[in-house]
Design a protein around this motif. Structure first.
Motif, PDB file in Angstrom:
ATOM      1  N   UNK A 228     -34.883  66.795  30.121  1.00  0.00           N
ATOM      2  CA  UNK A 228     -34.836  66.612  31.571  1.00  0.00           C
ATOM      3  C   UNK A 228     -34.270  65.241  31.929  1.00  0.00           C
ATOM      4  N   UNK A 229     -34.643  64.219  31.165  1.00  0.00           N
ATOM      5  CA  UNK A 229     -34.169  62.869  31.457  1.00  0.00           C
ATOM      6  C   UNK A 229     -32.665  62.763  31.268  1.00  0.00           C
ATOM      7  N   UNK A 230     -32.131  63.413  30.232  1.00  0.00           N
ATOM      8  CA  UNK A 230     -30.682  63.400  30.023  1.00  0.00           C
ATOM      9  C   UNK A 230     -29.970  64.103  31.176  1.00  0.00           C
ATOM     10  N   UNK A 231     -30.525  65.230  31.581  1.00  0.00           N
ATOM     11  CA  UNK A 231     -29.920  65.976  32.682  1.00  0.00           C
ATOM     12  C   UNK A 231     -30.005  65.188  33.984  1.00  0.00           C
ATOM     13  N   UNK A 232     -31.148  64.539  34.210  1.00  0.00           N
ATOM     14  CA  UNK A 232     -31.332  63.765  35.440  1.00  0.00           C
ATOM     15  C   UNK A 232     -30.335  62.611  35.511  1.00  0.00           C
ATOM     16  N   UNK A 233     -30.082  61.953  34.368  1.00  0.00           N
ATOM     17  CA  UNK A 233     -29.124  60.848  34.356  1.00  0.00           C
ATOM     18  C   UNK A 233     -27.740  61.324  34.756  1.00  0.00           C
ATOM     19  N   UNK A 234     -27.375  62.531  34.364  1.00  0.00           N
ATOM     20  CA  UNK A 234     -26.067  63.074  34.747  1.00  0.00           C
ATOM     21  C   UNK A 234     -26.018  63.326  36.252  1.00  0.00           C
ATOM     22  N   UNK A 235     -27.106  63.849  36.796  1.00  0.00           N
ATOM     23  CA  UNK A 235     -27.139  64.096  38.238  1.00  0.00           C
ATOM     24  C   UNK A 235     -27.117  62.779  39.020  1.00  0.00           C
ATOM     25  N   UNK A 236     -27.800  61.786  38.483  1.00  0.00           N
ATOM     26  CA  UNK A 236     -27.858  60.501  39.182  1.00  0.00           C
ATOM     27  C   UNK A 236     -26.487  59.844  39.224  1.00  0.00           C
ATOM     28  N   UNK A 237     -25.657  60.076  38.205  1.00  0.00           N
ATOM     29  CA  UNK A 237     -24.330  59.495  38.162  1.00  0.00           C
ATOM     30  C   UNK A 237     -23.250  60.367  38.775  1.00  0.00           C
ATOM     31  N   UNK A 238     -23.638  61.502  39.352  1.00  0.00           N
ATOM     32  CA  UNK A 238     -22.680  62.421  39.949  1.00  0.00           C
ATOM     33  C   UNK A 238     -22.329  61.962  41.360  1.00  0.00           C
ATOM     34  N   UNK A 239     -21.052  61.595  41.581  1.00  0.00           N
ATOM     35  CA  UNK A 239     -20.627  61.120  42.896  1.00  0.00           C
ATOM     36  C   UNK A 239     -20.721  62.217  43.943  1.00  0.00           C
TER      37      UNK A 239
END
Length: 255
Positions: free
Chosen positions: A115-126
């Motif tokens: 979940x943390x890996x996925x969340x980091x991708x969402x957080x960096x999604x412009x």
């Protein structure tokens, strides 16, 4: 069966290539356990009648298999349900198989790491930040696409400033001595487990999609990530094909 006035008339034989047929066979046989013993009294050549201990073991096995049998009918089949229905069923299986604390569970820890890996991708999604900016200020949606692509994260923050919330955020920083440094996911995982109390009036079961809709403002990015994940189909094949031990009936393009 006539002497016992049993409403049932048919036994079910199992199929060696389908695991769920074992439950169907045993569940049907339990209904006739009194008939089996009576038949053994009248037929001297019938010497394989299950004992009382055998029936006790069978009932215990059925109580376990029934949960899996029910779950496979819910999460698979012609309706092709989405992942939000999977939560309730896998929780039932989890409670049945493992009574240990969830905090020490390796399986749960693995899910948290993913979940943390996925969340980091969402957080960096412009694009995701853009959608949040639109929610904060609908005027942002009227910006042209060419101009929108040139905006940075700092520009997105300016949109929030125009909505008036930035001033209030600066005020909170001045009065709060300690600011939380954790992400939405960390805050969510630190919360106590939600205990659902079933409403006696409408009798509705827990709806995970509704829960996330209500908490969308609290977990802006995490709720969007959850929406995308829970919209995924659990399976695209019937469970008979999935668990068949007879042959490989699913090609490499279906899973």
């Amino acid at each position: 069966m006539k002497q016992l006035n049993l409403p049932y008339r048919k036994l079910v034989d199992d199929c060696r290539t389908r695991w769920n047929s074992t439950y169907e066979m045993l569940a049907a046989a339990i209904k006739f356990k009194d008939a089996f013993s009576r038949f053994a009294d009248r037929e001297p050549h019938y010497d394989i009648c299950p004992s009382a201990e055998d029936w006790t073991k069978t009932e215990k096995v059925c109580s376990v298999l029934e949960l899996f049998w029910t779950a496979t009918h819910i999460v698979s089949g012609s309706d092709y349900p989405t992942s939000n229905l999977f939560l309730n069923e896998v929780s039932k299986v989890k409670v049945l198989l493992d009574k240990k604390s969830l905090e020490n569970d390796i399986f749960i820890q693995d899910i948290v790491a993913r979940m943390k890996k996925k969340f980091d991708k969402y957080w960096g999604d412009t694009n995701l930040l853009m959608s949040i900016a639109v929610a904060l200020d609908p005027r942002y949606e009227s910006i042209g696409e060419g101009q929108r692509n040139k905006l940075s994260n700092r520009d997105l923050a300016n949109v929030e400033t125009q909505s008036g919330w930035a001033e209030y955020a600066e005020y909170l920083k001045s009065v709060e001595s300690i600011q939380p440094q954790k992400s939405e996911l960390d805050l969510y995982l630190k919360e106590n487990c939600y205990i659902f109390e079933k409403d006696k009036k409408n009798g509705k079961d827990f709806d995970v999609l509704e829960w996330w809709r209500v908490h969308a403002l609290k977990y802006k990015i995490l709720s969007i990530m959850t929406r995308d994940i829970l919209a995924i189909l659990i399976t695209i094949v019937a469970f008979e094909a999935t668990f068949s031990a007879g042959s490989r009936v699913i090609d490499k393009y279906r899973a």
